[in-house]
Design a protein around this motif. Structure first.
Motif, PDB file in Angstrom:
ATOM      1  N   GLU A  47       0.818  -1.218   0.000  1.00  0.00           N
ATOM      2  CA  GLU A  47       0.000   0.000   0.000  1.00  0.00           C
ATOM      3  C   GLU A  47       0.851   1.267   0.000  1.00  0.00           C
ATOM      4  N   LEU A  48       1.895   1.266  -0.830  1.00  0.00           N
ATOM      5  CA  LEU A  48       2.777   2.423  -0.947  1.00  0.00           C
ATOM      6  C   LEU A  48       2.459   3.190  -2.216  1.00  0.00           C
ATOM      7  N   ASP A  49       2.295   4.481  -2.082  1.00  0.00           N
ATOM      8  CA  ASP A  49       2.144   5.398  -3.200  1.00  0.00           C
ATOM      9  C   ASP A  49       2.860   6.671  -2.776  1.00  0.00           C
ATOM     10  N   SER A  50       4.067   6.872  -3.301  1.00  0.00           N
ATOM     11  CA  SER A  50       4.914   7.962  -2.828  1.00  0.00           C
ATOM     12  C   SER A  50       5.494   8.766  -3.980  1.00  0.00           C
ATOM     13  N   GLY A  87      10.224  10.549   8.390  1.00  0.00           N
ATOM     14  CA  GLY A  87       9.153   9.646   8.005  1.00  0.00           C
ATOM     15  C   GLY A  87       9.556   8.190   7.890  1.00  0.00           C
ATOM     16  N   MET A  88       8.637   7.400   7.335  1.00  0.00           N
ATOM     17  CA  MET A  88       8.846   5.950   7.235  1.00  0.00           C
ATOM     18  C   MET A  88       8.243   5.408   5.942  1.00  0.00           C
ATOM     19  N   SER A 118      15.897   4.875  -2.639  1.00  0.00           N
ATOM     20  CA  SER A 118      16.029   4.565  -1.212  1.00  0.00           C
ATOM     21  C   SER A 118      14.988   5.340  -0.419  1.00  0.00           C
ATOM     22  N   GLY A 119      14.717   4.831   0.781  1.00  0.00           N
ATOM     23  CA  GLY A 119      13.765   5.491   1.670  1.00  0.00           C
ATOM     24  C   GLY A 119      13.948   4.989   3.087  1.00  0.00           C
ATOM     25  N   HIS A 120      13.460   5.764   4.017  1.00  0.00           N
ATOM     26  CA  HIS A 120      13.582   5.403   5.428  1.00  0.00           C
ATOM     27  C   HIS A 120      12.596   4.311   5.816  1.00  0.00           C
ATOM     28  N   ILE A 121      13.065   3.366   6.624  1.00  0.00           N
ATOM     29  CA  ILE A 121      12.155   2.392   7.226  1.00  0.00           C
ATOM     30  C   ILE A 121      11.416   3.076   8.388  1.00  0.00           C
ATOM     31  N   SER A 178      13.064  13.339   2.651  1.00  0.00           N
ATOM     32  CA  SER A 178      12.170  13.477   3.786  1.00  0.00           C
ATOM     33  C   SER A 178      10.737  13.152   3.361  1.00  0.00           C
ATOM     34  N   ASN A 179      10.156  12.123   3.970  1.00  0.00           N
ATOM     35  CA  ASN A 179       8.778  11.706   3.696  1.00  0.00           C
ATOM     36  C   ASN A 179       8.523  11.417   2.222  1.00  0.00           C
ATOM     37  N   ALA A 180       9.552  10.903   1.546  1.00  0.00           N
ATOM     38  CA  ALA A 180       9.451  10.540   0.134  1.00  0.00           C
ATOM     39  C   ALA A 180      10.527   9.499  -0.151  1.00  0.00           C
ATOM     40  N   VAL A 181      10.514   9.001  -1.365  1.00  0.00           N
ATOM     41  CA  VAL A 181      11.543   8.074  -1.832  1.00  0.00           C
ATOM     42  C   VAL A 181      12.577   8.885  -2.598  1.00  0.00           C
ATOM     43  N   GLY A 182      13.850   8.554  -2.414  1.00  0.00           N
ATOM     44  CA  GLY A 182      14.920   9.257  -3.104  1.00  0.00           C
ATOM     45  C   GLY A 182      15.438   8.467  -4.292  1.00  0.00           C
ATOM     46  N   HIS A 183      15.595   9.144  -5.439  1.00  0.00           N
ATOM     47  CA  HIS A 183      16.185   8.550  -6.648  1.00  0.00           C
ATOM     48  C   HIS A 183      17.624   9.045  -6.717  1.00  0.00           C
TER      49      HIS A 183
END
Length: 137
Positions: free
Chosen positions: A12-15, A65-66, A56-59, A35-40
Motif C-alpha cells: 500500500e505504498l504510493d509515494s 518519516g517511514m 532509497s527510503g527510510h524504514i 524526507s517523507n518521500a523516496v529518493g532517486h
C-alpha cells in the motif's frame, strides 16, 4: 526523464520520488535522504533506460518519516510501478537480501534494466540494508 512516483500495491505504498545526491556530513561524503518521500539516486538510470535505477527510503525516522516501513514484506513476484513523464513502468521483485552498509556495489550500474530499492534494517537498529531487486515485465 527521472522517476517521480512509485506505487507498490502489496504494501500500500504510493509515494512521490525526489532526486537525491551526495553531501558532506562530519567530514564524510554521504548520500542525501528524502524526507517523507523516496529518493532517486543521482547518476543512476531512469525508467526505460538500461542500467540500475536506485531508490532509497527510510524504514523509520522520527524526522524524515517511514516511507519504506513495509518494504521488508515484499517477496519475489510482487509488482512495483514507477512513473515518469514518459508514463508507467512495470517491475516484478526478483530478489530480496540483507547486506552490510558497506556493500555499495548494490548501486553499481547493471547491463540490463534493473530497479534496486534500499532501506535500513532492522527497524530501530539500522545496522544492515535491505535490498529489493526488481526487473521489468
Amino acid at each position: 526523464p527521472p522517476v517521480n512516483r512509485i506505487v507498490i500495491p502489496r504494501i500500500e505504498l504510493d509515494s512521490s520520488v525526489i532526486q537525491v545526491s551526495t553531501k558532506v556530513e562530519r567530514g564524510e561524503l554521504v548520500w542525501q535522504t528524502a524526507s517523507n518521500a523516496v529518493g532517486h539516486h543521482q547518476g543512476t538510470a531512469d525508467p526505460g533506460e538500461v542500467g540500475n535505477i536506485v531508490l532509497s527510503g527510510h524504514i523509520r525516522s522520527l524526522r524524515e518519516g517511514m516511507v519504506f516501513n513495509r518494504l521488508p514484506e515484499l517477496a519475489p513476484g510482487d509488482a512495483i510501478y514507477l512513473y515518469s513523464e514518459l508514463g508507467k513502468f512495470r517491475y516484478k521483485v526478483v530478489e530480496t537480501k540483507v547486506v552490510l552498509p558497506t556493500a555499495i556495489w548494490v548501486m553499481d550500474p547493471t547491463p540490463d534494466p534493473t530497479l534496486t530499492l534500499i532501506t535500513c534494517v532492522p527497524d530501530w537498529v539500522y545496522s544492515h540494508r535491505l535490498i529489493v531487486t526488481a526487473k521489468p515485465y
